[in-house]
Design an enzyme around this catalytic site. Structure first.
Site, PDB file in Angstrom:
ATOM      1  N   LYS A 112       0.817  -1.216   0.000  1.00  0.00           N
ATOM      2  CA  LYS A 112       0.000   0.000   0.000  1.00  0.00           C
ATOM      3  C   LYS A 112       0.852   1.268   0.000  1.00  0.00           C
ATOM      4  O   LYS A 112       0.393   2.330  -0.408  1.00  0.00           O
ATOM      5  CB  LYS A 112      -0.984  -0.029   1.164  1.00  0.00           C
ATOM      6  CG  LYS A 112      -2.031  -1.126   0.948  1.00  0.00           C
ATOM      7  CD  LYS A 112      -3.126  -1.128   1.975  1.00  0.00           C
ATOM      8  CE  LYS A 112      -4.221  -2.126   1.601  1.00  0.00           C
ATOM      9  NZ  LYS A 112      -3.779  -3.536   1.696  1.00  0.00           N
TER      10      LYS A 112
HETATM   11  C1  LIG Z   1      -4.388  -4.626   1.102  1.00  0.00           C
HETATM   12  C2  LIG Z   1      -3.630  -5.900   0.979  1.00  0.00           C
HETATM   13  C3  LIG Z   1      -3.994  -6.919   0.075  1.00  0.00           C
HETATM   14  C4  LIG Z   1      -5.240  -6.817  -0.787  1.00  0.00           C
HETATM   15  O1  LIG Z   1      -5.129  -5.844  -1.804  1.00  0.00           O
HETATM   16  P1  LIG Z   1      -6.437  -5.314  -2.580  1.00  0.00           P
HETATM   17  O2  LIG Z   1      -5.963  -4.192  -3.413  1.00  0.00           O
HETATM   18  O3  LIG Z   1      -7.416  -4.885  -1.521  1.00  0.00           O
HETATM   19  O4  LIG Z   1      -6.968  -6.449  -3.388  1.00  0.00           O
HETATM   20  C5  LIG Z   1      -3.194  -8.049  -0.014  1.00  0.00           C
HETATM   21  N1  LIG Z   1      -2.098  -8.188   0.768  1.00  0.00           N
HETATM   22  C6  LIG Z   1      -1.709  -7.241   1.645  1.00  0.00           C
HETATM   23  C7  LIG Z   1      -0.493  -7.472   2.478  1.00  0.00           C
HETATM   24  C8  LIG Z   1      -2.449  -6.067   1.780  1.00  0.00           C
HETATM   25  O5  LIG Z   1      -2.060  -5.134   2.656  1.00  0.00           O
END
Ligand SMILES: *Cc1c(COP(=O)(O)O)cnc(C)c1O
Length: 462
Positions: A112
């Site tokens: 993120k």
């Molecule tokens: C947020 C997250 C996901 C999922 O990603 P999306 O964009 O919501 O599909 C997968 N793995 C981790 C470690 C995350 O923080």
């Protein structure tokens, strides 16, 4: 370039407006009115360029001249200079033709950061230009909150309030938020659970009167700029493996579908992608929809891959809009029905999705097995989210000749519980974070009452 709503009724917006707005007024999500193309020559010319330069080139048409080129280049360079690896998102070859794209070298050790390091800076730029300030509110069960805080800590025009459930997030996750001591960062521990925190944030967005005119901004994954930033690493990694001259496949551990939707956008822009494999944990709405056309909600299950624990995938709406050939009324009807009863996609849209997407769901027991097995074969310790991807890629890839890139969405030290359960002594935090458990923390504990939270925001915003 304008942005339109997936439900077809909200007004079209500029890039600046869409970044500041979040959800459309008709309940839909914003998508670009036209998808810009990267030609064969554009892609070929990216070979060997820095991540920041590829990022600038991929995102420029979406920004649409609303930030001048020199300024935008500066924003992009600054955002990705916060990553601890020179390649920003390095590829790591695991097996014959199976690669990990390590998206966890940012400040909070999960993917993120890639989007939020950029989004904070873009928001700050537009607010500065308008002479406005804004407040960010968000609720987190761990991951997103810390990435949002790190993305906004240097933003002069933003104050950020992140609510987490008191004593219900791991110590590492809490400390990644509460040890950021910047003047514009406010951590609030709510005496309640995640849903209480989330409900208070939602209520605050629905009625923003308590802020008397100050803009409230959402940085959750429905913000278009987050998708835009994520398109870049699909392009950069495919080019590193030979695109546009050969195609690759991607496997994406998925929850709200923002990440894999960005990959789909890269394909629509012209990147040769053979297959997207969606990996889910036991919360498998995406897999049930693709495999069995069972588009229905099920009880939330707490798993070893908690950042993928969801009931509904908010960004799936953006893909439905494309699958229904941009028929906003059809998307609206489908999603309204889905809110109250189990639904199914129409045949033609489902067939279109199956041309590009495969899926696989991975249980907790399998996550542990995969962590052990992957370590045995490759010496790598995978985080539990990445482990779902590793297995899904092996199960669902269409052929062995096309390289498959599994997105490594978090550093294993961030989710050490699963790693320890798999039988390992634990994972060290990277060197720049090894004093995390000794750093000073700052946060406020508040009751799960909307009025108390809103009073806190009003009294503390700058
Ligand atoms: C947020 C997250 C996901 C999922 O990603 P999306 O964009 O919501 O599909 C997968 N793995 C981790 C470690 C995350 O923080």
């Amino acid at each position: 370039m304008r942005y339109i709503s997936t439900r077809g009724q909200a007004p079209a917006l500029s890039f600046e407006e869409v970044v500041l707005t979040g959800m459309a007024s008709d309940g839909g999500l914003y998508v670009p009115e036209e998808i810009p193309m990267l030609s064969h020559d554009d892609l070929a010319a990216m070979a060997g360029l820095s991540y920041a330069e590829i990022a600038f080139r991929v995102m420029k048409p979406y920004v649409n001249g609303e930030i001048d080129d020199a300024t935008f280049r500066g924003i992009v360079e600054e955002a990705y200079a916060t990553f601890s690896h020179d390649a920003v998102v390095p590829l790591n070859q695991l097996d014959a033709n199976h690669f990990l794209l390590e998206l966890f070298h940012g400040p909070t050790l999960a993917f993120k950061d890639v989007a939020l390091q950029l989004l904070g800076r873009i928001l700050d730029h537009f607010l500065q230009k308008r002479g406005e300030r804004a407040v960010i509110m968000g609720a987190t069960s761990g991951d997103t909150g810390s990435a949002a805080i790190e993305g906004c800590r240097h933003c002069d025009n933003l104050d950020i309030f992140i609510l987490h459930p008191h004593q219900r997030v791991s110590e590492v996750q809490r400390r990644q938020m509460t040890t950021v001591l910047a003047d514009n960062v406010f951590n609030v521990a709510i005496e309640g659970n995640f849903d209480d925190a989330q409900a208070m944030v939602k209520a605050s967005f629905a009625d923003q009167g308590f802020l008397d005119g100050t803009r409230l901004v959402a940085v959750n994954s429905i913000n278009w700029a987050r998708i835009m930033a994520q398109i870049v690493y699909y392009v950069a990694s495919a080019v590193a493996l030979g695109a546009p001259h050969r195609a690759v496949s991607f496997c994406v551990p998925s929850a709200n579908f923002g990440n894999v939707f960005a990959g789909y956008m890269a394909k629509r822009m012209g990147l040769p992608v053979k297959q997207f494999i969606i990996a889910t944990n036991a919360n498998d709405i995406l897999h049930r929809t693709l495999a069995d056309n069972d588009f229905s909600k099920q009880e939330l299950v707490a798993t070893l891959a908690p950042s993928m624990d969801i009931v509904v995938s908010s960004n799936f709406e953006r893909l439905l809009f494309e699958a229904y050939e941009r028929d906003g009324a059809a998307v609206k009807a489908l999603l309204e029905r889905f809110q109250s009863e189990p639904s199914a996609l129409a045949e033609a849209p489902l067939a279109r999705l199956r041309e590009s997407f495969a899926s696989h769901s991975v249980s907790d027991a399998t996550i542990l097995e995969v962590i052990r097995e992957a370590h045995h074969r490759t010496q790598e310790i995978l985080d539990p989210h990445t482990a779902t991807g590793y297995r899904a890629a092996e199960q669902a890839r269409a052929d062995a000749a096309t390289p498959v890139i599994t997105l490594a969405t978090a550093h294993p030290a961030k989710f050490a519980e699963a790693v320890v359960k798999a039988g390992f002594p634990g994972v060290l935090l990277p060197p720049h974070m090894d004093d995390l458990l000794e750093r000073e923390e700052r946060y406020s504990v508040l009751p799960a009452e909307l009025s108390a939270v809103q009073r806190f925001v009003v009294e503390n915003r700058r």
